[in-house]
Design a protein around this motif. Structure first.
Motif, PDB file in Angstrom:
ATOM      1  N   SER A 309       0.842  -1.187   0.000  1.00 41.26           N
ATOM      2  CA  SER A 309       0.000   0.000   0.000  1.00 41.26           C
ATOM      3  C   SER A 309       0.880   1.241   0.000  1.00 41.26           C
ATOM      4  CB  SER A 309      -0.911   0.000   1.231  1.00 41.26           C
ATOM      5  OG  SER A 309      -0.129  -0.020   2.419  1.00 41.26           O
ATOM      6  N   GLY A 310       0.278   2.391  -0.327  1.00 40.84           N
ATOM      7  CA  GLY A 310       1.049   3.626  -0.361  1.00 40.84           C
ATOM      8  C   GLY A 310       2.060   3.606  -1.485  1.00 40.84           C
ATOM      9  N   LYS A 325       3.851   4.612   3.757  1.00 45.07           N
ATOM     10  CA  LYS A 325       3.222   3.306   3.931  1.00 45.07           C
ATOM     11  C   LYS A 325       1.724   3.331   3.658  1.00 45.07           C
ATOM     12  CE  LYS A 325       6.636   2.188   7.507  1.00 45.07           C
ATOM     13  NZ  LYS A 325       6.848   1.815   8.921  1.00 45.07           N
ATOM     14  N   THR A 326       1.138   4.511   3.626  1.00 40.21           N
ATOM     15  CA  THR A 326      -0.315   4.594   3.488  1.00 40.21           C
ATOM     16  C   THR A 326      -0.778   5.455   2.328  1.00 40.21           C
ATOM     17  OG1 THR A 326      -0.334   6.434   5.086  1.00 40.21           O
ATOM     18  CG2 THR A 326      -0.678   4.211   5.959  1.00 40.21           C
ATOM     19  N   GLU A 327       0.001   6.478   1.951  1.00 35.99           N
ATOM     20  CA  GLU A 327      -0.415   7.404   0.911  1.00 35.99           C
ATOM     21  C   GLU A 327       0.380   7.176  -0.373  1.00 35.99           C
ATOM     22  OE1 GLU A 327      -0.370  11.475   2.140  1.00 35.99           O
ATOM     23  OE2 GLU A 327      -0.964  10.984   4.205  1.00 35.99           O
TER      24      GLU A 327
END
Length: 366
Positions: A309-310, A325-327
């Motif tokens: 992810s990200g 890690k997320t965007e």
């Protein structure tokens, strides 16, 4: 019902955020957010249970008469990108491919047949891409005859001219591919592509299977043909030194995405993305006393069937932050024509980069 849900989910994922672009005549090829996903099938009825995201949002423009190099590790999607541009891998998943302003995937079968003469490919392995049952003259002339490039009475002279342009002799027409060396076979592949008077050629690692001295001959041949016939190339290669020599622009791919793109001199003098820096640090220097500052990436490339992810590179990036890690990072133009896809350049990470592409960290964001 399950199959419909999988397909619906895939269509939703790939079309979010897609904005069509308008044709600019200075570009022969415009690729916008191109995606090519392959279904993973399983179960008794072989229904889709997942997707291999081989090409997952590639965007670039190719100016007429220039060469764009496409580099990256094995399995990053370089070849699939080239084949998807030529419509050789079935339907696209999403995005645009504009060739001379026309969407390649909107063409009818008859229109695509005509377009094939303008878009050609030189394959990586010259031996497996040549029919062992046909003599060289027929291999080169088969498509010429099929597309009626020249009248019948001019056919033989035309094939002789094409072969001469590619460094082949007229008596080679009656020989078979197994009777030639690797370099000569690659010349045959180039002649086969050139015979249709193309405007754009995908060169899929055309020198990777050749000796260094023969590589130089083929590269010089491609440059001479480009100058003579005003060709545009998409040059796919692992050899960064060759890419630097032949390319006007360079795109760096990682796990289906173009992480950095710009003019060759800008990319090689000031790489921005951490992955680009790691690739360039592996270029050998012909000086035994030179001190190498090799950047070794930890871990292995994630699976394109289950990408992180990200930012997809965050599992191997030495500058990874929480947002990585997320965007998912967006493409940014940091200087004219030089694009990068990395959170380090969001303007809020506290990371400053020097002119040589090195990094200095402020605070705890590193």
């Amino acid at each position: 019902m399950a199959r419909e849900n999988v397909n619906a989910e895939e269509n939703t994922n790939v079309k979010d955020g897609f904005t069509p672009v308008e044709y600019d005549p200075k570009y022969i090829l415009m690729v916008n957010n191109l995606k090519k996903h392959f279904a993973i099938k399983g179960g008794m009825i072989s229904k889709p249970v997942g997707w291999v995201k081989a090409v997952d949002g590639v965007t670039f423009n190719l100016k007429r008469g220039t060469t764009m190099g496409l580099v990256g590790e094995s399995g990053c999607g370089k070849t699939t990108t080239g084949r998807a541009i030529l419509r050789l891998s079935g339907k696209k998943t999403a995005g645009q491919v504009l060739f001379n302003g026309r969407e390649v995937y909107d063409l009818t079968a008859r229109e695509m047949r005509s377009m094939r003469t303008k878009m050609q490919i030189i394959f990586q392995d010259p031996f497996s891409s040549l029919s062992p049952r046909l003599p060289v003259g027929e291999i080169i002339g088969e498509a010429v005859r099929e597309h009626k490039i020249v009248p019948k009475e001019e056919f033989n002279d035309y094939i002789d001219r094409i072969m001469d342009n590619c460094g082949l002799q007229p008596f080679h027409k009656v020989r078979y591919p197994h009777e030639f060396s690797g370099g000569q076979r690659q010349r045959i592949c180039i002649a086969r592509a050139l015979a249709l008077n193309p405007e754009f050629v995908v060169c899929d690692e055309p020198v990777s299977a050749l000796d260094v001295s023969i590589q130089a001959q083929i590269i010089n041949l491609l440059e001479d043909l480009q100058e003579k016939f005003k060709l545009s190339y998409l040059f796919i290669s692992h050899d960064l030194s060759v890419v630097e020599h032949i390319s006007d622009a360079v795109g760096v791919m990682y796990l289906g995405n173009l992480v950095e793109y710009g003019e060759t001199k800008d990319i090689f003098s000031s790489p921005l993305h951490p992955y680009t820096k790691a690739l360039f640090s592996a270029i050998p220097v012909p000086d035994p006393n030179a001190r190498m500052n090799r950047i070794v990436l930890e871990g292995s490339i994630p699976s394109p069937a289950n990408p992180p992810s990200g930012c997809k590179f965050h599992t191997r990036c030495p500058y990874c932050m929480d947002k990585c890690k997320t965007e998912e990072p967006q493409q940014r133009e940091l200087e004219p024509g030089h694009y990068v896809v990395c959170h380090l350049y969001d303007g809020e990470s506290g990371v400053k980069h020097d002119a040589k592409g090195g990094a200095e960290t402020d605070g705890e964001n590193a």
